[in-house]
Structures are given as structure tokens and as C-alpha cells.
Design an enzyme around this catalytic site. Structure first.
Site, short mmCIF file in Angstrom:
data_model
loop_
_atom_site.label_atom_id
_atom_site.label_comp_id
_atom_site.label_asym_id
_atom_site.label_seq_id
_atom_site.Cartn_x
_atom_site.Cartn_y
_atom_site.Cartn_z
N HIS A 84 -10.21 5.85 -3.09
CA HIS A 84 -9.01 6.22 -2.34
C HIS A 84 -8.69 7.68 -2.64
CE1 HIS A 84 -4.65 7.03 -3.08
NE2 HIS A 84 -4.56 6.71 -1.81
N HIS A 128 1.65 -7.77 -12.08
CA HIS A 128 1.54 -9.23 -12.02
C HIS A 128 0.19 -9.74 -12.49
CE1 HIS A 128 -0.17 -7.94 -8.17
NE2 HIS A 128 -0.75 -9.13 -8.07
N HIS A 148 -14.37 11.60 -13.62
CA HIS A 148 -13.25 12.21 -14.34
C HIS A 148 -13.51 13.67 -14.69
CE1 HIS A 148 -10.12 9.19 -14.88
NE2 HIS A 148 -11.10 8.30 -14.77
N ASN A 152 -5.69 10.84 -1.28
CA ASN A 152 -4.75 11.38 -0.32
C ASN A 152 -4.16 12.68 -0.84
OD1 ASN A 152 -1.68 11.07 -1.14
ND2 ASN A 152 -2.68 9.19 -1.83
N VAL A 153 -3.83 13.54 0.10
CA VAL A 153 -3.10 14.77 -0.19
C VAL A 153 -2.02 14.89 0.87
CG1 VAL A 153 -4.81 16.11 -1.49
CG2 VAL A 153 -4.95 16.05 0.99
N ARG A 154 -0.82 15.30 0.48
CA ARG A 154 0.30 15.25 1.41
C ARG A 154 1.33 16.33 1.09
NH1 ARG A 154 0.36 11.08 -2.20
NH2 ARG A 154 2.20 10.92 -3.53
#
Length: 310
Positions: free
Chosen positions: A108, A177, A147, A110-112
Site C-alpha cells: 500500500h 482486535h 526498510h 499513498n501521498v496526499r
């Protein structure tokens, strides 16, 4: 905030989507991305691209969005009550890749960029994003490479940045959970304004630019590995954790749904096939057990790699 600055961000994000699509298509060799352009009734729109049933990628989705509205949704103002009711603009690129081979990890990224104008006071803006890796069968070599590349993305912006963002990532991508991590983490940041707009934007670009160097070598190394049906079934079972996190905890999913975004684009991150088994327990000493015992426990993978090299 000047229009020229926001347009620079938009231009970068659209180009990043193009680059990643081209690289994943080349890595797959069979499938290509299908594009949907969409408009949002409240303002703005986006460009969603999905690859399905590829030779390497069972499903890959990468979405560009640039939306605006009269007021930020609750998910964006929970820690910023001063922004309640403020007009906003939010743009970003987000992707999830679900490979076919269980030896290739899901990923996954994302950049925003967010911009809001409260009724009283100056405009408020910030950057956010990151990338994380979710292996089904862990490999130390892959974890170290992932990493170390994440560390390289942060390096020009200060020695302390990578450890801080790694810790945030380890904390965020955790399923309370289940009492377990989603994967081996990476880096994650939000509300980032350090050094002013130009410096913060440069860091967001560094994160976006380091995604392919982090992920593509792992795919190339593992995509032709032989696997059994039992390993495939374990992959489908572990995908269930991905679904649980995205639907219960993920801020981007909550923001998209609460801001009345395009549902198909928001939920394109979900895998095409998944299974849940009641009270599954891995066999002691198995590779499946190693995933839980070693790879789902946060470690200083980048530091481990440096020690191995010396």
C-alpha cells in the site's frame, strides 16, 4: 496558499500515477490498467485505474483524486475542531497491489495534500502519506531492502525522521482486535508541514519517488517462485486482515466515505478473493508460524541490514 503551489502538487501526483502504472504493467507483462475518470457532485473528481487478472498482479488499483467541499468530514476534524465547517481541498494518489503469488507481498502507498480555510484565521495545509508492506511468507532480504529504501526516502530530511515515521507506521497499521500488526510496516506521516511548503512538498515527493525502488525489486525476486495450493489458501486467509483494517480503521477509507467520494474508487483497495477460517492456528515451526513470530513483530529492519553489511 497560492494556486501555483497547489497546481505543482497536482501535476506531481498525476505524473506519479503514470509512472507507477507503467512500471507495474511492465512487471506484469500481460495485463494493463483500465481507467475511469469521475466527477464528484460536491466538487472535484479523480482518475481511477485498476489492473485485474494479470500474470503477476491479481488486482492492482491506483487512484488519483482532487476533491473539494464546503466542510471537512468528521474523520478529518476529530483532532482539529477548529476546522469543523471549513471549506477544503484534498488531493492525493493512493494504491494497493494484491499479487497472485503468495511469495510476493501485498503493498500500500499513498501521498496526499490537504488545504482548508477556516472561517477565522489563516489557511491550514499539510501533507501526509507513506508506504507499508504486507508479506504472506516473510523474507529477511525483502524486509531489509524495504526498510532501507524507506530510510533513504527520509535521509535528506534529517537522521531522526525515519525512526519517527517507522514508529508511527508500526502503531497505525495495527489491528487491536487481533492484537497483531498488518505487516512489516514502513513509514507513515500526517499533518506534515516541517520546513514550510517547499520542504514539506519535497519530502512528500521523496516518499512517492521511493515506492517503486522499494517494491519492484521484491516483486521481480519473488514473482516466479513456486507455491502450493495450501500456501495460496493461507494468502487468502491473511488477506482477510487487510479487509478488516481497511474497513474498520483506515483513515483514508473513512475520509472518502464520509466526504461522499466515489465508492468504487474508495473500495478498490480490497482484494478480489479472500477467506476467513474459524480459529486458524499455524503449525508450530512452519513458515506460516514464522510470519506471526518474526515478521509481524516490529523490528529495526533497516538497522539489521546495515549490521549485516558491515
Amino acid at each position: 496558499m497560492q494556486t501555483a503551489q497547489t497546481e505543482k502538487v497536482r501535476h506531481y501526483l498525476l505524473a506519479l500515477q503514470e509512472r507507477i502504472c507503467a512500471a507495474l504493467e511492465a512487471e506484469d507483462g500481460r495485463a494493463s490498467f483500465h481507467e475511469d475518470s469521475w466527477l464528484r457532485e460536491e466538487g472535484g473528481g479523480g482518475r481511477s485505474r485498476v489492473m485485474a487478472e494479470g500474470a503477476v498482479f491479481e488486482k492492482a488499483g491506483i487512484n488519483f483524486s482532487d476533491v473539494e467541499g464546503d466542510q471537512l468530514p468528521p474523520s478529518a476534524t476529530a483532532t482539529r475542531p477548529q476546522l469543523a465547517g471549513a471549506p477544503f481541498r484534498a488531493m492525493g494518489v493512493s494504491l494497493v497491489v494484491h499479487p497472485r503469488n503468495p511469495h510476493v507481498p501485498t503493498t500500500h502507498m499513498n501521498v496526499r495534500f490537504f488545504y482548508a480555510q477556516p472561517e477565522a484565521g489563516e489557511p491550514i495545509w499539510w501533507f501526509g502519506g507513506g508506504f507499508d508492506l504486507t508479506p504472506y511468507y516473510g523474507q529477511h532480504e525483502d524486509a531489509v531492502h524495504w526498510h532501507q529504501t524507506a530510510c533513504a526516502a527520509c535521509q535528506p530530511f534529517g537522521q531522526a525522521l525515519y525512526p519517527r515515521l517507522k514508529q508511527i507506521c508500526d502503531t497505525y497499521f495495527y489491528l487491536p482486535h487481533r492484537e497483531e500488526a498488518r505487516g512489516i510496516g514502513g513509514i507513515f506521516f500526517d499533518d506534515y508541514t516541517e520546513g514550510g511548503f517547499d520542504q514539506a512538498f519535497a519530502f512528500m515527493q521523496s516518499v512517492g519517488d521511493h515506492f517503486l525502488p522499494a517494491y519492484q525489486p521484491i516483486v521481480a525476486r519473488r514473482k516466479d517462485s513456486a507455491y502450493t495450493d495450501a500456501q495460496r489458501q493461507f494468502q487468502l486467509y491473511r488477506r482477510g486482515r487487510y479487509v478488516e483494517f481497511n474497513l474498520v480503521y483506515d483513515r483514508g477509507t473513512l475520509f472518502g466515505l464520509q466526504s461522499k467520494g466515489r465508492t468504487e474508487s474508495i473500495l478498490m483497495s480490497l482484494p478480489p478473493l479472500v477467506r476467513w477460517d474459524y480459529n486458524y492456528q499455524p503449525k508450530p515451526g512452519s513458515p506460516e508460524a514464522e510470519l506471526y513470530e518474526c515478521f509481524l513483530q516490529p523490528k529495526d529492519w533497516a538497522d539489521r541490514g546495515m549490521k549485516l553489511e558491515t
